[in-house]
Design a protein around this motif. Structure first.
Motif, PDB file in Angstrom:
ATOM      1  N   GLY A   1       3.849   3.987   6.338  1.00  0.00           N
ATOM      2  CA  GLY A   1       2.594   2.611   5.804  1.00  0.00           C
ATOM      3  C   GLY A   1       3.098   1.246   5.578  1.00  0.00           C
ATOM      4  N   PRO A   2       2.388   0.424   5.365  1.00  0.00           N
ATOM      5  CA  PRO A   2       2.924  -1.070   6.125  1.00  0.00           C
ATOM      6  C   PRO A   2       4.021  -1.550   4.750  1.00  0.00           C
ATOM      7  CG  PRO A   2       0.421  -1.058   4.246  1.00  0.00           C
ATOM      8  CD  PRO A   2       1.310   0.582   4.946  1.00  0.00           C
ATOM      9  N   SER A   3       4.328  -0.894   3.579  1.00  0.00           N
ATOM     10  CA  SER A   3       5.678  -0.605   3.063  1.00  0.00           C
ATOM     11  C   SER A   3       6.270   0.585   2.688  1.00  0.00           C
ATOM     12  CB  SER A   3       5.312  -1.399   1.806  1.00  0.00           C
ATOM     13  OG  SER A   3       5.379  -0.754   0.739  1.00  0.00           O
ATOM     14  N   PHE A   4       7.535   0.569   2.469  1.00  0.00           N
ATOM     15  CA  PHE A   4       8.550   1.968   1.803  1.00  0.00           C
ATOM     16  C   PHE A   4       7.651   2.042   1.192  1.00  0.00           C
ATOM     17  CE2 PHE A   4      10.977   0.185   5.257  1.00  0.00           C
ATOM     18  CZ  PHE A   4      11.396   0.788   6.294  1.00  0.00           C
TER      19      PHE A   4
ATOM     20  N   PHE B   1      -1.549  -9.234   5.144  1.00  0.00           N
ATOM     21  CA  PHE B   1      -2.023  -9.307   3.978  1.00  0.00           C
ATOM     22  C   PHE B   1      -2.666 -10.504   3.763  1.00  0.00           C
ATOM     23  CE2 PHE B   1       1.587  -9.005   0.907  1.00  0.00           C
ATOM     24  CZ  PHE B   1       2.221  -8.245   1.907  1.00  0.00           C
ATOM     25  N   LEU B   2      -4.177 -10.206   2.594  1.00  0.00           N
ATOM     26  CA  LEU B   2      -4.817 -11.362   2.412  1.00  0.00           C
ATOM     27  C   LEU B   2      -4.518 -13.058   2.462  1.00  0.00           C
ATOM     28  CD1 LEU B   2      -8.383 -11.762   1.480  1.00  0.00           C
ATOM     29  CD2 LEU B   2      -7.113 -12.483  -0.648  1.00  0.00           C
ATOM     30  N   GLY B   3      -5.036 -13.339   4.143  1.00  0.00           N
ATOM     31  CA  GLY B   3      -4.656 -15.105   3.563  1.00  0.00           C
ATOM     32  C   GLY B   3      -3.529 -15.158   4.964  1.00  0.00           C
ATOM     33  N   ALA B   4      -3.259 -14.646   5.959  1.00  0.00           N
ATOM     34  CA  ALA B   4      -1.880 -13.915   6.896  1.00  0.00           C
ATOM     35  C   ALA B   4      -2.354 -14.982   8.285  1.00  0.00           C
ATOM     36  CB  ALA B   4      -1.328 -12.589   6.665  1.00  0.00           C
TER      37      ALA B   4
ATOM     38  N   GLY C   1       6.483  -5.584   5.909  1.00  0.00           N
ATOM     39  CA  GLY C   1       5.839  -6.316   5.040  1.00  0.00           C
ATOM     40  C   GLY C   1       7.028  -7.432   5.443  1.00  0.00           C
ATOM     41  N   ALA C   2       8.318  -7.394   6.443  1.00  0.00           N
ATOM     42  CA  ALA C   2       9.271  -7.795   5.792  1.00  0.00           C
ATOM     43  C   ALA C   2       9.531  -9.199   7.089  1.00  0.00           C
ATOM     44  CB  ALA C   2      10.919  -6.893   6.014  1.00  0.00           C
ATOM     45  N   VAL C   3       9.788 -10.200   6.372  1.00  0.00           N
ATOM     46  CA  VAL C   3       9.729 -11.351   6.806  1.00  0.00           C
ATOM     47  C   VAL C   3      11.635 -11.953   7.607  1.00  0.00           C
ATOM     48  CG1 VAL C   3       7.311 -12.319   7.170  1.00  0.00           C
ATOM     49  CG2 VAL C   3       8.971 -12.978   5.581  1.00  0.00           C
ATOM     50  N   TRP C   4      11.620 -12.760   8.555  1.00  0.00           N
ATOM     51  CA  TRP C   4      12.973 -12.854   8.989  1.00  0.00           C
ATOM     52  C   TRP C   4      13.095 -14.375   8.916  1.00  0.00           C
ATOM     53  CZ3 TRP C   4      17.386 -10.218   9.131  1.00  0.00           C
ATOM     54  CH2 TRP C   4      17.741  -8.946   9.686  1.00  0.00           C
TER      55      TRP C   4
ATOM     56  N   ASP D   1      -5.460   2.184   1.807  1.00  0.00           N
ATOM     57  CA  ASP D   1      -5.435   2.359   2.948  1.00  0.00           C
ATOM     58  C   ASP D   1      -4.732   2.221   3.766  1.00  0.00           C
ATOM     59  OD1 ASP D   1      -5.823   3.365   5.589  1.00  0.00           O
ATOM     60  OD2 ASP D   1      -7.836   3.420   5.813  1.00  0.00           O
ATOM     61  N   VAL D   2      -3.635   3.446   4.311  1.00  0.00           N
ATOM     62  CA  VAL D   2      -2.213   2.328   4.718  1.00  0.00           C
ATOM     63  C   VAL D   2      -2.420   1.270   6.077  1.00  0.00           C
ATOM     64  CG1 VAL D   2      -0.664   4.426   3.730  1.00  0.00           C
ATOM     65  CG2 VAL D   2      -1.728   4.317   6.076  1.00  0.00           C
ATOM     66  N   ASP D   3      -3.977   1.700   7.231  1.00  0.00           N
ATOM     67  CA  ASP D   3      -4.359   1.239   7.873  1.00  0.00           C
ATOM     68  C   ASP D   3      -5.197  -0.041   7.296  1.00  0.00           C
ATOM     69  OD1 ASP D   3      -3.187   2.832   9.648  1.00  0.00           O
ATOM     70  OD2 ASP D   3      -4.156   4.360   9.611  1.00  0.00           O
ATOM     71  N   ASN D   4      -5.867  -0.064   6.361  1.00  0.00           N
ATOM     72  CA  ASN D   4      -6.310  -0.599   5.935  1.00  0.00           C
ATOM     73  C   ASN D   4      -6.060  -1.206   4.868  1.00  0.00           C
ATOM     74  OD1 ASN D   4      -9.128  -2.523   5.341  1.00  0.00           O
ATOM     75  ND2 ASN D   4      -9.929  -1.014   5.409  1.00  0.00           N
ATOM     76  N   VAL D   5      -5.465  -2.118   4.474  1.00  0.00           N
ATOM     77  CA  VAL D   5      -4.763  -2.473   3.173  1.00  0.00           C
ATOM     78  C   VAL D   5      -5.860  -3.318   1.887  1.00  0.00           C
ATOM     79  CG1 VAL D   5      -3.302  -4.118   1.921  1.00  0.00           C
ATOM     80  CG2 VAL D   5      -2.559  -2.791   4.364  1.00  0.00           C
ATOM     81  N   SER D   6      -7.250  -3.614   2.538  1.00  0.00           N
ATOM     82  CA  SER D   6      -7.817  -3.908   1.407  1.00  0.00           C
ATOM     83  C   SER D   6      -8.972  -2.404   0.856  1.00  0.00           C
ATOM     84  CB  SER D   6      -8.963  -5.050   2.249  1.00  0.00           C
ATOM     85  OG  SER D   6      -9.127  -4.581   3.640  1.00  0.00           O
TER      86      SER D   6
END
Lengths: 526, 342
Positions: A513-516, A333-336, A281-284, A65-70
């Motif tokens: 979604g959270p990724s491409f 993400f889990l544990g972010a 999801g990308a981080v700088w 689910d793009v709004d609830n990844v788990s």
């Protein structure tokens, strides 16, 4: 003179004839940067735009689910069970899927597709091969047990979500075995052909791909899960944000994908246009090479974390395009870890530098790719470093050039952006917090290796976390890992990406979604 | 034919071949070396940043990058001579196929540009030679000056801003409106011709409207150059005694100017037009980038930015070959039209 005026008038009228109408009702026209696509084969695709293509052209075994990844659910796999040993997975395959070619999708296609990823061993193959599959054993470990059932045996009892999330990635796409093998030559499993062709079952099928120019997809009328209102999707490669904005305002395109903050602001008063955002999801981050004697000191590493103007950059350069984030697992993400202990504090930084015996500062270089927003971020960092006497020299370069230097560990500081490969926390732990071998000719070269950060203890912790089956315990392990990492690591993690999409007001249903690989077109209407 | 003349001919032919070969070899060597010297890892372009060391190493060997440089060049040379320009990293297709696909777009633009440049530039040059010092002469000079000095990307952007963004008279970048993309099957690769062949008159009209602005810009540059050259050729001719003779004989003035004088300018003009055409092919790099025109210039730019060296080398060879053949062709025309040059 009269005649000339008349002639001019006729000319203007003739030219005005050419001014255009809006895009057709059943066609979506989108401007985007698609020059990163180098292949259309799901066993090889590892680029943002390529992943988005695959998401809409192919079906994968599992989705989320793009709004609830788990929330993980089956797509091609209707359901699955896991044996008590934690290593054997049984998938039952959905029976009503037909490929665009007209062939039925069966267990044969699923087994072929996954084995193909391992046998071809292209860039994304590690996503599957990290579960112990090799070209030699994959015929046994991934096997068909019936026309619509598949058994997969992995090498260790990993947390189940780790394996399932990996199957949601592009490498888990199911290709049409009959169609692909028709075009195979010399045992290449259809690799040369599929690079530029299509053999899938997704809501859209490939019409044409002209690299760095256009990607056109047509509706797949065989699609099993609801027909799209769009008959055709046209994606045109347009680099400049200003050009994308102009085309959007004119109605020549329906969606603009790469607008810079300035142009988004400029659209604010326009009621014909809506802007949507989604955290990606990308981080700088900054990578501090531990081979550099200054950066090798723990006090210096922490001091630099206090010398970034996080808030200033977030509100000006990155306005709306990124949010402050300081741990290696992105939000969602889990544990972010969402704590943000660092802010610009020159006094604290000075004290730390003094402790390191560098109260007068030092000189250092940073390799910076010459595109926005990286360049502007580098300038801001240069100014804030100077507040504690750290003289930063910016070395601009073309993207692949700075990357070449970074991969060879020849940099001092590298400013970069890292996107996760799949939705399980191990994806970033694997690269930011694991370095099994720090020697120059190491077999695996994660980001920790690129910055020459030798961490045998932390590597063990990361390895333990991926084997934990209890979700709550696993979450805690990642939180602890990130807190330690945040303080001591040579990574100054600064921001998490937000994707901005501007669209004409009449366009609805684009799923971001959270990724491409979870951006979907099939519910779009206009 | 005497033996001496035959020898002379053979000698000329040999010299020509030697010039063509050394030019090509030099062109190849320089481009090849630049491609290998730049601090960009070409393997990265193939496998991406996240590839494992094994995948990376395999790709490096497949690309022959583990061999010594001279061997790499030798292999490349062998391939080029057998008509194989290698495979593009960016498109995963043979470079030759790519070039054949994108080149017609550039030709379409350059031909239209040159055509506009000739039909406006040559008469303007003639008029300013005949009415030297008059207002026409001055206007032509000023226009020419702008044409020489303004960068084409700036004019292109201004043109788009005014005629597309503000006034809505002309369409935006691209060869056709985006939703017309890929409807016509390419036969010649020239959009105007293909759309007519397919009887898609709307697309023809659309393609023509997209061509107006970039072609006019290129035409403008070509015109600026041609009008200056025509002017000086004409001034030279108008001074000749045969012109005075013709006038004394009572030949009509228009016939003297447009027939006798211009006729005698034809030979140098052809060379100049040919060179200007070659220049437009090359100058299209910027125009194509501004107008998102999918031709050779844009292809070359994209390949450069992506470290796709096979494509860069391939495009360079093609542009070099065209320049050489344009030069040879204009030399040839020269000889056909002027007996003294034989």
């Amino acid at each position: 003179m009269r005649k000339i005026q008349l002639f001019a008038l006729i000319l203007v009228l003739a030219v005005a004839q050419f001014a255009m109408a809006a895009t057709p009702k059943d066609t979506l026209v989108m401007a985007s940067r698609i020059d990163d696509i180098i292949t259309l084969d799901p066993a090889e695709i590892f680029e943002f735009s390529g992943a988005e293509y695959a998401a809409n052209a192919y079906d994968r075994l599992i989705g989320y689910d793009v709004d609830n990844v788990s929330d993980i659910f089956g797509v091609v796999a209707e359901s699955w069970t896991i044996d008590p040993d934690g290593k054997t997975y049984h998938f039952s395959i959905r029976k009503n899927i037909t490929f665009a070619s007209g062939n039925k999708l069966t267990a044969d296609d699923v087994v072929f597709s996954l084995q193909r990823v391992i046998k071809l061993d292209k860039s994304p193959a590690f996503i599957l091969s990290q579960f112990g599959f090799t070209p030699e054993n994959v015929e046994q470990t991934i096997a068909k047990t019936g026309d619509y059932s598949v058994k997969i045996v992995i090498d260790k009892p990993y947390a189940p979500t780790f394996f399932l999330y990996c199957l949601t990635s592009t490498a888990g796409s199911v290709v049409d075995k009959k169609e692909v093998m028709k075009h195979a030559s010399g045992g290449d499993l259809g690799y040369e052909w599929l690079k530029t062709h299509y053999a899938g079952s997704g809501p859209f099928k490939l019409k044409t791909w002209k690299p760095s120019e256009t990607l056109i997809m047509d509706r797949n009328d065989q699609y099993w899960n609801g027909s799209s209102a769009m008959k055709r999707i046209i994606i045109r490669h347009i680099t400049e944000s200003a050009s994308q904005r102009l085309l959007l305002e004119k109605g020549d395109i329906d969606i603009a994908r790469n607008l810079q903050p300035d142009d988004v602001k400029g659209l604010a008063g326009n009621s014909d246009i809506k802007v949507r955002k989604k955290a990606k999801g990308a981080v700088w981050y900054l990578g501090l090479n531990q081979k550099n004697p200054y950066l090798g000191k723990p006090e210096v590493r922490e001091a630099l974390k206090y010398l970034i103007d996080y808030k200033g950059m977030e509100s000006s350069i990155l306005d709306g395009k990124a949010t402050i984030h300081q741990a290696f697992l992105p939000k969602g993400f889990l544990g972010a870890l969402e704590e943000i202990p660092y802010e610009l504090n020159a006094e604290k930084a000075k004290a730390l530098l003094k402790k390191a015996g560098l109260e007068n500062g030092f000189e250092i270089t940073m390799d910076t790719r010459n595109s926005e927003p990286t360049t502007s971020m580098a300038l801001s960092i240069q100014a804030s470093f100077a507040k504690a006497g750290v003289k930063l020299e910016i070395i601009p370069g073309e993207g692949k050039q700075t990357l070449t230097k970074y991969r060879a560990r020849n940099h001092d500081i590298y400013i970069g952006r890292w996107g996760p490969d799949y939705m399980d926390p191990h994806t970033n732990a694997d690269t930011f917090a694991r370095n099994p071998d720090n020697s120059d000719d190491a077999k695996s070269k994660p980001l920790a290796w690129r910055n020459a950060w030798d961490i045998p203890e932390m590597t063990k912790l990361a390895d333990a976390a991926v084997l934990e089956h209890d979700s709550a315990k696993r979450e805690k392990m990642y939180l602890d890992l990130q807190r330690e990492h945040q303080k001591v690591s040579p990574f100054v993690i600064m921001f998490q990406d937000i994707e901005i999409m501007a669209k004409r007001a009449n366009v609805n249903g684009f799923i971001l979604g959270p990724s491409f690989d979870s951006n979907f077109y099939n519910e779009i209407t206009k | 034919m005497s033996k001496e003349r035959l020898l002379n001919h053979l000698y000329a032919l040999g010299r020509l071949l030697a010039v063509v070969l050394t030019t090509f070899l030099g062109l190849l060597l320089v481009t090849f070396l630049i491609g290998r010297v730049v601090p960009i890892d070409p393997v990265l372009a193939v496998v991406g940043d996240k590839a494992s060391p094994e995948v990376y190493e395999r790709a490096r060997i497949a690309m022959g990058l583990h061999l010594p440089l001279w061997k790499q060049f030798f292999i490349y040379l062998q391939n080029v001579l057998s008509g194989n320009l290698g495979t593009s990293v960016l498109t995963a297709r043979p470079v030759l196929e790519d070039i054949l696909r994108v080149f017609p777009a550039t030709i379409e633009l350059a031909v239209t540009g040159t055509f506009l440049g000739v039909i406006i530039g040559v008469p303007l040059g003639v008029l300013s030679a005949v009415y030297r010092g008059s207002i026409i002469d001055h206007i032509t000079r000023v226009i020419g000056l702008f044409g020489y000095s303004l960068p084409i990307f700036w004019l292109g952007l201004m043109g788009l801003m005014i005629l597309y963004a503000n006034l809505d008279l002309l369409p935006g970048p691209g060869r056709v409106d985006m939703f017309y993309e890929d409807i016509v099957t390419p036969v010649t690769g020239l959009m105007l011709v293909d759309s007519l062949l397919a009887k898609e008159y709307d697309i023809f009209k659309n393609a023509l409207s997209h061509l107006i602005l970039p072609a006019s810009l290129l035409g403008y540059y070509s015109m600026a150059y041609l009008s200056r050259m025509t002017r000086s050729f004409m001034i030279e001719q108008l001074r000749q005694e045969y012109i005075i003779t013709a006038r004394v004989k009572g030949v009509a003035e228009w016939k003297v100017v447009w027939g006798h004088a211009l006729g005698n300018c034809a030979i140098p003009l052809i060379t100049v037009i040919a060179l200007s055409f070659g220049g437009l092919l090359e100058g299209s790099v910027l125009t194509e980038t501004v107008f998102a025109w999918p031709g050779l210039g844009l292809y070359l730019t994209n390949s450069l930015l992506n470290a796709d060296m096979n494509s860069v080398l391939g495009s360079t060879i093609v542009v070099g070959a065209i320049f050489l053949s344009i030069n040879l062709f204009s030399d040839f025309l020269y000889k056909v039209m002027d007996p003294r040059a034989r």
